[in-house]
Structures are given as C-alpha cells and as structure tokens.
Design a protein around this motif. Sequence first.
Motif, short mmCIF file in Angstrom:
data_model
loop_
_atom_site.label_atom_id
_atom_site.label_comp_id
_atom_site.label_asym_id
_atom_site.label_seq_id
_atom_site.Cartn_x
_atom_site.Cartn_y
_atom_site.Cartn_z
N ARG A 112 0.86 -1.20 0.00
CA ARG A 112 0.00 0.00 0.00
C ARG A 112 0.89 1.24 0.00
N PRO A 113 0.85 2.05 -1.05
CA PRO A 113 1.68 3.26 -1.08
C PRO A 113 1.35 4.19 0.10
N VAL A 114 2.33 4.98 0.51
CA VAL A 114 2.12 5.92 1.60
C VAL A 114 1.07 6.95 1.19
N ASP A 115 0.09 7.15 2.05
CA ASP A 115 -1.01 8.09 1.79
C ASP A 115 -1.09 9.09 2.93
N GLU A 154 -3.20 11.19 3.66
CA GLU A 154 -4.56 11.30 4.21
C GLU A 154 -4.87 10.15 5.16
N ARG A 155 -4.13 9.07 5.05
CA ARG A 155 -4.43 7.88 5.85
C ARG A 155 -3.34 7.55 6.86
N ASP A 156 -2.09 7.65 6.44
CA ASP A 156 -0.98 7.16 7.24
C ASP A 156 -0.57 8.14 8.34
N HIS A 157 0.05 7.58 9.38
CA HIS A 157 0.65 8.38 10.45
C HIS A 157 2.09 8.68 10.03
N ILE A 158 2.38 9.95 9.80
CA ILE A 158 3.68 10.36 9.25
C ILE A 158 4.35 11.32 10.22
N ARG A 159 5.61 11.02 10.52
CA ARG A 159 6.42 11.90 11.35
C ARG A 159 7.48 12.53 10.45
N GLY A 160 7.46 13.84 10.33
CA GLY A 160 8.37 14.52 9.44
C GLY A 160 7.62 15.15 8.28
N TYR A 191 13.27 11.00 1.73
CA TYR A 191 13.55 9.67 2.25
C TYR A 191 12.34 9.18 3.05
N THR A 192 12.01 7.91 2.87
CA THR A 192 10.84 7.33 3.56
C THR A 192 11.24 6.05 4.27
N LEU A 193 10.91 5.99 5.56
CA LEU A 193 11.10 4.79 6.36
C LEU A 193 9.74 4.37 6.91
N ILE A 194 9.33 3.15 6.62
CA ILE A 194 8.03 2.64 7.05
C ILE A 194 8.25 1.47 8.00
N GLU A 195 7.58 1.51 9.13
CA GLU A 195 7.67 0.43 10.10
C GLU A 195 6.30 -0.19 10.31
N TYR A 196 6.24 -1.53 10.25
CA TYR A 196 5.08 -2.28 10.73
C TYR A 196 5.44 -2.76 12.12
N GLY A 197 4.71 -2.28 13.12
CA GLY A 197 5.09 -2.56 14.50
C GLY A 197 3.94 -3.01 15.37
N ASP A 198 4.30 -3.48 16.56
CA ASP A 198 3.39 -4.04 17.55
C ASP A 198 3.75 -3.41 18.88
N GLY A 200 17.07 14.50 9.78
CA GLY A 200 16.34 15.73 10.05
C GLY A 200 15.06 15.81 9.22
N ASP A 201 14.82 16.96 8.59
CA ASP A 201 13.58 17.18 7.83
C ASP A 201 13.54 16.41 6.52
N ASP A 202 14.64 15.74 6.15
CA ASP A 202 14.64 14.99 4.89
C ASP A 202 14.05 13.60 5.02
N LEU A 203 13.57 13.22 6.22
CA LEU A 203 13.02 11.89 6.42
C LEU A 203 11.56 11.98 6.85
N ARG A 204 10.75 11.15 6.22
CA ARG A 204 9.39 10.95 6.74
C ARG A 204 9.32 9.50 7.25
N TYR A 205 8.92 9.38 8.50
CA TYR A 205 8.81 8.08 9.16
C TYR A 205 7.33 7.73 9.27
N VAL A 206 6.95 6.56 8.79
CA VAL A 206 5.55 6.13 8.75
C VAL A 206 5.40 4.90 9.64
N PHE A 207 4.40 4.93 10.52
CA PHE A 207 4.13 3.78 11.39
C PHE A 207 2.81 3.14 10.99
N ARG A 208 2.85 1.80 10.82
CA ARG A 208 1.64 1.02 10.55
C ARG A 208 1.55 -0.12 11.56
N HIS A 209 0.33 -0.61 11.73
CA HIS A 209 0.07 -1.59 12.79
C HIS A 209 0.26 -3.02 12.30
#
Length: 657
Positions: A452-455, A457-463, A469-476, A497-506
């Motif tokens: 699922r591409p980063v959205d 409107e839907r995803d939790h994004i830090r940055g 740069y995009t880092l996506i974590e599926y975590g518990d 710094g500001d060049d990274l967006r970190y995305v958390f998914r469940h």
Amino acid sequence: MSARVEPGTPGRSLDQGPPEPALLRLEHGLFRFSYNEPRSAALLLVATVLALIWANLPGGTYQAFWHTELGLSLGDVEFSMDLKHWVNDGLMAFFFFAVGLEVKRELAIGELTDRSRAVVPVLAAMAGLALPAVIFLIMNASGPGAGAWGVVVSTDTAFVLGVLALVGPRRAARLRLFILALAITDDIGALLIIAFFYTESINLAALFAALVGFGLILGLRRLRVARGAGYFVVGIATWVAMYLSGVHPTLAGVVIALLLPVFPPKRQAVERAAQLARAFRQSPNAKYERAARVGLTTAVSVNERLQIAFHPPNALVIIPLFALANAGVTLRPEMLAAAYGSWLTWGIVAGLVVGKLVGIAGAGAIITRLRPRALPPGLTLPQLVGGAALSGIGFTISLFIVDLALTDPVLQDQARVGVFTASLIAAGLGALIFFAIRGQTRDLGPPLELLRPVDPERDHIRGRVDAPYTLIEYGDFECPFCSRATGSIREVREFFGDDLRYVFRHLPIEHDHPRAFQAALASEAAAEQGKFWELHDLLFANSDALEPEQLRGYAEQLELDLEAYDEALRTRAHAARVTDDLIDAETSELTGTPAFYIGEERLIGPYDAARLIWELAESREAPPGAVEAPPEPDPEPAGRADTAAESEKSEEKPAGS
C-alpha cells in the motif's frame, strides 16, 4: 506470565483455575469446528455423498423416508408436512434467519457501510446475479424448465470459502473479504427472487396475521427486550402464518432478522454489566448471578448474540441435513443420459459456470479500468477472476430453488445434476486459475515491494510529508523488539532531520501479544484527537504495561477527551483501520515485528541505526546528493550483540519474535 491456553485445549497452567466442564469444552470444540471453513465444507460434501449413496440403494428407502408425513394436531386443527418439507420449509427458516442477521449487521455496522469497500463486490455481485439468469433464459426461453432461472443466481458461500481455503493463494485475506461482501449482496438478491418470483398464491388473512407478527417483533424491539425467548415465540407463530399465507415460510426468518436491532455495545451498559459481575464475584448467589447474566445480555445487541448462537447448529446440523434431504438423485444411466441431453441441465451449468465467472470478473475488470485503485491492496484482478470462477459453486440455495421452481420429479433430477456438474466444474476451474497464478510466482519468494503506497490522508507520518527519504515500520506496541527499535529510529531521524518521513503502521501479533490490538485501537483513538505520536511514544516506553486501565491512564496523562476516547474503544471505531494494516502485512508475508521498508522496498536483515541510515542514503527514492551516504555498516554494528546472520534468522522466527 501464565501461558495462554485456548478453551478446551489440553494442558492448563496452575493459575488458570479449575478445568472447564466437559459440556463447555464440547461446546467450544463444536464452535471452533463450525467456523473452520474447510471442515464445514467437508461436512456438507459428506452429507451430499451420503444422500447420493442412499438414493441409489435398492428398495427406495430414501424417497420413502423423506416423504414420511409428520404433523401436529390440536382438536380439529391439524398441521402436517412430510420430512423433506419440515427440513426445507422449517429448519431452513433458521438458516435464512442467520443470513438475514448477517445482512443486517453488514449493512448497519459492517463492511457494506463503507462505500469504498462495497462498490466493487456489490456491483460484481449484481452482474453475477443478472448474467447467469440471462444465459439460462437464452437456453431455456420456454418450456417447463424456464421457471428454474433462479437456480443459477446464488453462490454457496460455505462451499466457496472452504474450497478457497484449500486451493486459493496462501495469503488470501483480501480475496476472502471480497467474496464475503459479494456473498452478502448475492444473498440479498436470492432472497428477493424467492420472495417475488416463487410465490404462487396468497392467503390474505394468513398474510395479515404474519404482518401482525412482524409488528409484534417491532414492539418487542421498542420495549428493548434483549432476551431471545420472546422473539422466538412470536417468530414461530409468524412462521406458521407465513406458511399458511402461501409466501415461502423461510422468508419469515429473513424479515424477523432484518427487524432485530444491531448496535455496538453502549458504554453505560458495559459498565453496568461489569458492576453486576463484580458484585457476583464478591458475593456469589443466585440473585446476583441472574442480574449479572441479564446485564451481560443487554450489553450486546440481540443480532450479534443470535449470530453466535445460530452459526454452529446451521453449519453442523441444518445445512448438512438439508443436503441429505435434497441431494439424493438416482444416478441411473438413462436418467444421466436424459439429463446431459437436456437444455435445462446445460442452462444451469452455463449459467453458474460461465455467467458467474464472466459477470463477476467482467464487472471487476471494468470497475478497475475506470477506477484503478478500486481494488484494495493485495487483491489482484487474477485473484478476483479465480474467486469469480469459484462463485459458480451454487449448492444450498440452488438446490433450495430447484424444489420451489419445478414440480416434475424428472425435471428436478435434471436440475440437480446441473447444479452438481456446475459446482464440480466451477471448483476445478477456480483451482486451475489459482494454480496458474501460483505458478507465475512460485519461486519468487515473499513480496519485497510495499503493498500500500504511503497516503498522507491515511498514514501516520512523522516529518515532512514530501521528504525525499521514507522509512516505514510495521510494528506491535507490545513487542519488546519494536520498543528497542524506537531508539534506532530516533537516531535515524536525528541524522536525516527534515529529509526523512517516518511512517508507522500496525501489525499486532495477538497470539503472542494479547494486548497489542487494543493498544493499536487506543493509538487510533488518540490520533482522532491529534495525539497519535504522543501516545505512540508512551506505549513503546511502557510496552509491558498495556492493560486497559493503564492505556486509559496514558490517555489521561496526555489530557485526551476521555469520553471520546472511551467511546472510540467501546465501539471499536478504528478496528477496520488497524485490521487493514494487519491484512496488508499478512498479504506481504511479514512474519514478525518490527518490519521495515526503505521507500517502497522491504528491508531484510538487521535494523540497527547504522544499517537503516546507510540503506536510506542508498535508496533509489533519494534525489542525487541530498545526503552523503555514510560508510556501509559492518555485519556486526557497534553496540549490537547479535550478528547479521542472527538478525536475518530473527526475520524467520515465528510472528512476534
């Protein structure tokens, strides 16, 4: 912590209290069996085979038995049917009642409330209802078999899901949800067809009595009657009136089910039930036991309680008994020759096999062509085609309509042969399609691309949302490895710094971490109030303290609106959002947490800060020269006890490792 043991499982830890009574263990075992789709389908198949064997034994005992009269009499009033009609008109009312309950729930609070989820299966189901009937009528435009067009409109959900579990893709959660949503629409269409096209004559007085019965059901609902006994008594009387009216009596079950209330548990009722249960625990006596039982009963809608109550008897008794009573065909050579030379038989085969496949798959292809993102992530058009092929398994309702549409026993046997033949062809065709799909990807290993591409409107994004740069974590939230990884992620964020967006998914791994799903719901409740990341950090800092009271304490600490927070958890308002992430992860074959993606490519192996920084700097998403890539990390990064090989092993450990 004591081991989690499923009810009825042998072996109990000492702190689990006394063993369950044998009757309760049996009930739990039957309940689990009834929800096992391959086993339920196998039971239905066994009943069908037994019916065929019995019908072909010498002596004609099959027909004689099912045409035995059974009646009730009171004075001059007599009510009598043969055993087959007691099954078809009586017991099947409970089956259609359960179908109605499911339809009502899905329309009120389930999958069909979300238009974006429902549009493809609903439109595909409508095409899968119409095209089979058109094909059948082209081949049987006139003659005594023309009225059997309704035989080809319905799919047997139990058989389809059972076969799908055996021959479908390994990760078929999205396809299964699609077929379930399609089946709900299919059931609605089949029920309407039975109501409007297979009712011959109407007794107005009896029909009025049935309407009075429905009015009484509404009255019980308005009086907030939560126990099923009152509904059952009125329902039986309404069924009798419907039978005498000339309208098929099974529809009484459907209408009653649609009238019953369905709602998420209300907070006051849940709290009241908890207080009553606590009082009984402190002072166990008959009065408090009854009060606690009533409190628990009223906290859950009668719709959901009856769905749970009726599923095992339907799956284990009523549907197999229906197959036993209706699938018996005398397979004489002359009868089979007549059947396979009949337009009626081939109209049913063509309608179910060709009509369902072309109708459902064609509608899905057109919709996805017009709206490329109409299918949810993980559901592909080839999978949809395989599911459409399996939908040609029309068994239970098809055989049910055979008995309504045709009165000539010869035509009935020909129609049943058509249903059996179509179901076998559809199952084989679906298996071939899935085998071909599997053959294309057999040696490619687990998928490495982000499903699922980063959205934003839907995803939790830090940055920054538009960071290079995009880092996506599926975590518990209960996973200790995830909580340790937060330190690595903090270093990565400081580096970019500001060049990274970190995305958390469940990815809550409930069988290892029983509080993880509830913690995920809590984080989504906080997100509703704009404080997802604050609670995210608190949960990982306290990953070993995630009991409901502790979760609420964290919400209070963040000064959330506790009433809105409690309401979101009580109604499980965000369960679909968490489940979507979970299904995406399962479809992507993520077997443990944490799991990372660099941009849109999965990271295999260690996930320490140095490795994450190096992989991000080398990622193809990054614009040239945006960040200078650090040296490639050693296989054994400083400060890390495990080797790279051990880390790769950890990827292969059981989920939640």
